[in-house]
Structures are given as structure tokens and as C-alpha cells.
Design an enzyme around this catalytic site. Structure first.
Site, PDB file in Angstrom:
ATOM      1  N   ASN A 143     -57.843 -24.023 -16.808  1.00  0.00           N
ATOM      2  CA  ASN A 143     -56.766 -24.882 -17.342  1.00  0.00           C
ATOM      3  C   ASN A 143     -56.044 -25.627 -16.223  1.00  0.00           C
ATOM      4  O   ASN A 143     -55.545 -24.998 -15.279  1.00  0.00           O
ATOM      5  CB  ASN A 143     -55.717 -24.013 -18.046  1.00  0.00           C
ATOM      6  CG  ASN A 143     -56.193 -23.437 -19.353  1.00  0.00           C
ATOM      7  OD1 ASN A 143     -57.371 -23.491 -19.670  1.00  0.00           O
ATOM      8  ND2 ASN A 143     -55.266 -22.885 -20.119  1.00  0.00           N
ATOM      9  N   ASP A 170     -53.026 -24.673 -26.906  1.00  0.00           N
ATOM     10  CA  ASP A 170     -52.703 -23.981 -25.650  1.00  0.00           C
ATOM     11  C   ASP A 170     -51.441 -23.137 -25.860  1.00  0.00           C
ATOM     12  O   ASP A 170     -50.420 -23.646 -26.327  1.00  0.00           O
ATOM     13  CB  ASP A 170     -52.459 -25.069 -24.582  1.00  0.00           C
ATOM     14  CG  ASP A 170     -52.380 -24.522 -23.172  1.00  0.00           C
ATOM     15  OD1 ASP A 170     -52.959 -23.454 -22.915  1.00  0.00           O
ATOM     16  OD2 ASP A 170     -51.753 -25.200 -22.323  1.00  0.00           O
ATOM     17  N   HIS A 171     -51.488 -21.868 -25.547  1.00  0.00           N
ATOM     18  CA  HIS A 171     -50.333 -20.970 -25.652  1.00  0.00           C
ATOM     19  C   HIS A 171     -49.691 -20.922 -27.040  1.00  0.00           C
ATOM     20  O   HIS A 171     -48.455 -21.046 -27.156  1.00  0.00           O
ATOM     21  CB  HIS A 171     -49.258 -21.332 -24.606  1.00  0.00           C
ATOM     22  CG  HIS A 171     -49.714 -21.118 -23.205  1.00  0.00           C
ATOM     23  ND1 HIS A 171     -49.857 -19.878 -22.641  1.00  0.00           N
ATOM     24  CD2 HIS A 171     -50.100 -21.993 -22.264  1.00  0.00           C
ATOM     25  CE1 HIS A 171     -50.308 -19.994 -21.402  1.00  0.00           C
ATOM     26  NE2 HIS A 171     -50.475 -21.271 -21.157  1.00  0.00           N
ATOM     27  N   GLY A 212     -53.034 -21.786 -15.308  1.00  0.00           N
ATOM     28  CA  GLY A 212     -52.264 -22.024 -14.084  1.00  0.00           C
ATOM     29  C   GLY A 212     -53.123 -22.358 -12.880  1.00  0.00           C
ATOM     30  O   GLY A 212     -52.857 -21.886 -11.776  1.00  0.00           O
TER      31      GLY A 212
END
Ligand code: G3H
Ligand code: 13P
Ligand code: ZN
Length: 326
Positions: A271, A99-100, A229
Site C-alpha cells: 500500500n 482501505d481500512h 504504510g
């Protein structure tokens, strides 16, 4: 020593997203940092018969250790298979996703540690630099059949170390060029969702820009879209936290009605992390408040794990529509 996700029993996101697109639901992407979160995610998704994407952020990797996480991931697949046999359920597809990811090196390292999917988040960079970095990751990842998520547009709130005070919504007219230049398998877009538990100011409308999503979908029909988000910040959980010593003022999230609409469109991955944090914190605060003499971690982490499982079962059934899809 490098290990392939295929040997750990994970799958990449290609088939998951194809089915989600055709059947109009979204695959849940839930973050984990510890054993209780991982157990709750796997059992919730197995019992609702939902595919799942296990997400690890760079912060989680630092917290839990990259080597330990690789074995936790492997253990999660083996546990799911054993539990499926015991309960007479079908095995569920599981992906292990970064993630990210913020650098090529981090993405490469995760691929070497058995991840089946990575996100390279160049959303804070100028478009040409974002495309260049994303292309580099795609070229490497695709050699190992690892899928790649890119991001265009900037979410407000906090993305790991990247802070954006304001949304920069994804510009629909830039999307085709980004996909062409990078070769990504899925695209995270900014349409008003944001990270954390404080997504809107008091009095502000809690809706997201489904019109921008529709415009993007029109330009790239059939392409898998991702929403970050996407916690809804359930107010019953905020209440339990605040009644048991917490101080969460004006915590609000995304409307679940909007998320259901998004899941029925080209959004194939949603997410959620903050809602899980709230569920665990509420259970821990309440347990410790109700039973002040308790000091066995199993006695408060156990209820926290149960609360997380229950929340994610509800999300799969009522928000993402991913239950009974295997
Ligand atoms: O998008 C961020 C995720 O909720 C992960 O958060 O960086 O605190 O692990 P983290
Ligand atoms: P939330 O903070 O809304 O749960 O978002 C999580 C997320 O986007 C992880 O990448
Ligand atoms: Zn995110």
C-alpha cells in the site's frame, strides 16, 4: 441500487495474488480521492502493464461521495480498456478495494457499490473481537466472491481515525489461529511500516522487521501477506516541497531495498499513498511558485497528475516488480 463488481469490470484479488506469489512480486495498492489521482494510477499501471488495486479509504468515500466513486471506478475500467486498444497494450486486471474498513456496515455498503475487495481493520480491537468482526465480514463478502483482507498487529502512526503511538508487531504465533477463525483471503501485518510521511525519528534506523515476516511466512507458506504504510518518502520530493514554501521537517519513509525484498517474499500487496501525495504537492507548489499568475486548475493539477504517474511507473518497475506481469 446494488451493483456487482463483476458488472463494472473489476476482479477480486484471488488470481492477482496467486500470480504475485508464484512470480515473486507485489501488486500495487494505490489510494485515490479524485480524478487526477485515478487517471495517473490507471495510466501508470496500464503503461507498465501492471495489475493494480485501486484503494478507497472511508475518508476518501466521504470526500468524493460514494455514488460518484462507483461511477469513477466503472469509468476507470472503461478508460483502461479504450486506452489499451489505442496503445496496442494488454488490458490489466483491476480490483476496487476498501482501505481500512472499520465496520461491517461500511464493508457491506462498499460491496453493494461495486467493490471487489474489502479490508476489515480490527487491528485495534482485542484479538477475539477482531476475529469475530472479521469473520462476520468474510461470511458476507464471500457470498458475492468479494475478497477480504484482515489485519493483525498495530502499525504506529495514523490509521484513519485509529491512532497508535507505538507499533505492536504481529505475533507470528497468533497468525494461524487468526486465519483459521476468520477465513480471510489476505493478511496485513505490522513489521515496522507505518502510515504517513514521518515514519522514523531522526537518527533512527529506517529498516523494517523482515525477520518477523520470514517467521510468519514459515508458519503460513503460500498465504498472501499485505504491507500497509509502505511509502518511502522520496527526499527529492520533500526538498521541492520545502524549497517552494512547504514545511516538512524530518519526513522519512521505508527503505525501497527492504520493500523489494518483501515484494519478492510472501508479500503480495503493498500500500502506497503518502508518496503520491508528496509527488502531487511538490508539483503543485513548484508550478504555483514558478508561475504566480496561473489560476487555471488544469495548469497545476495537470503537472501534479504527470508527476504521480511517473512516480507510480517507477514504483511498479523498480520496487514492487509488478511491471510486465499481465
Ligand atoms: O492508510 C491510510 C491511507 O493513506 C488513506 O488515508 O484516511 O487520509 O484517506 P486517508
Ligand atoms: P503510506 O502512508 O505509507 O503511503 O501508507 C498507505 C497505506 O497503508 C494505505 O492503507
Ligand atoms: Zn494502510
Amino acid at each position: 441500487m446494488a451493483v456487482s463488481y463483476k458488472d463494472l469490470g473489476f476482479v477480486n484479488t484471488i488470481e492477482m495474488f496467486k500470480k504475485a506469489m508464484a512470480e515473486k512480486y507485489a501488486v500495487p495498492a494505490y489510494n485515490f480521492n479524485n480524478m487526477e489521482q485515478l487517471q495517473a494510477i490507471v495510466s501508470a499501471c496500464l503503461e507498465t502493464q501492471s495489475p493494480v488495486i485501486l484503494q478507497i479509504s472511508s475518508g476518501a468515500r466521504k470526500y468524493a461521495d460514494q455514488t460518484l466513486l462507483r461511477y469513477m471506478g466503472q469509468g476507470a475500467v472503461e478508460m483502461m480498456k479504450r486506452m489499451a486498444g489505442e496503445k496496442g497494450l494488454k488490458e490489466i486486471p483491476m480490483a476496487l478495494h476498501l482501505d481500512h474498513g472499520d465496520t461491517f456496515e461500511l464493508c457491506k455498503s462498499c460491496i453493494e457499490h461495486g467493490f471487489s475487495s474489502v479490508m476489515i481493520d480490527g487491528s485495534h480491537l482485542p484479538m477475539d473481537k477482531n476475529m469475530e468482526l472479521t469473520r462476520q465480514v468474510v461470511d458476507y463478502a464471500h457470498k458475492y466472491d468479494v475478497t477480504v483482507e484482515g489485519e493483525l498487529g498495530v502499525l504506529a502512526g495514523i490509521e484513519d481515525d485509529v491512532k497508535a503511538e507505538q507499533h505492536t508487531y504481529t505475533k507470528p504465533e497468533e497468525v494461524e489461529a487468526f486465519l483459521k477463525a476468520t477465513g480471510v483471503d489476505s493478511l496485513a501485518i505490522a513489521i515496522g511500516t507505518s502510515h504517513g510521511a514521518f515514519k522514523f525519528k531522526p537518527g533512527q534506523e529506517q529498516s523494517i522487521r523482515l525477520d518477523i515476516l520470514a517467521e510468519i511466512e514459515k508458519r503460513i507458506p503460500g498465504f498472501s501477506i499485505v504491507l500497509h504504510g509502505s511509502s518511502s518518502v522520496p527526499q527529492d520530493l520533500v526538498k521541492i516541497i520545502n524549497e517552494n514554501g512547504g514545511k516538512l521537517k524530518d519526513a522519512v519513509g521505508i527503505s525501497e531495498v527492504d520493500l523489494r525484498k518483501a515484494a519478492a517474499s510472501a508479500v503480495c500487496k503493498i500500500n502506497i499513498d503518502s508518496d503520491g501525495r508528496l509527488a502531487m504537492t511538490a508539483a503543485i507548489r513548484k508550478t504555483l511558485n514558478d508561475k504566480p499568475a496561473e489560476f487555471d486548475p488544469r495548469k497545476y493539477l495537470g503537472p501534479a497528475r504527470d508527476a504521480l504517474k511517473e512516480l507510480y511507473m517507477r514504483k511498479n518497475r523498480e520496487v514492487l516488480g509488478s511491471a510486465n506481469r499481465v
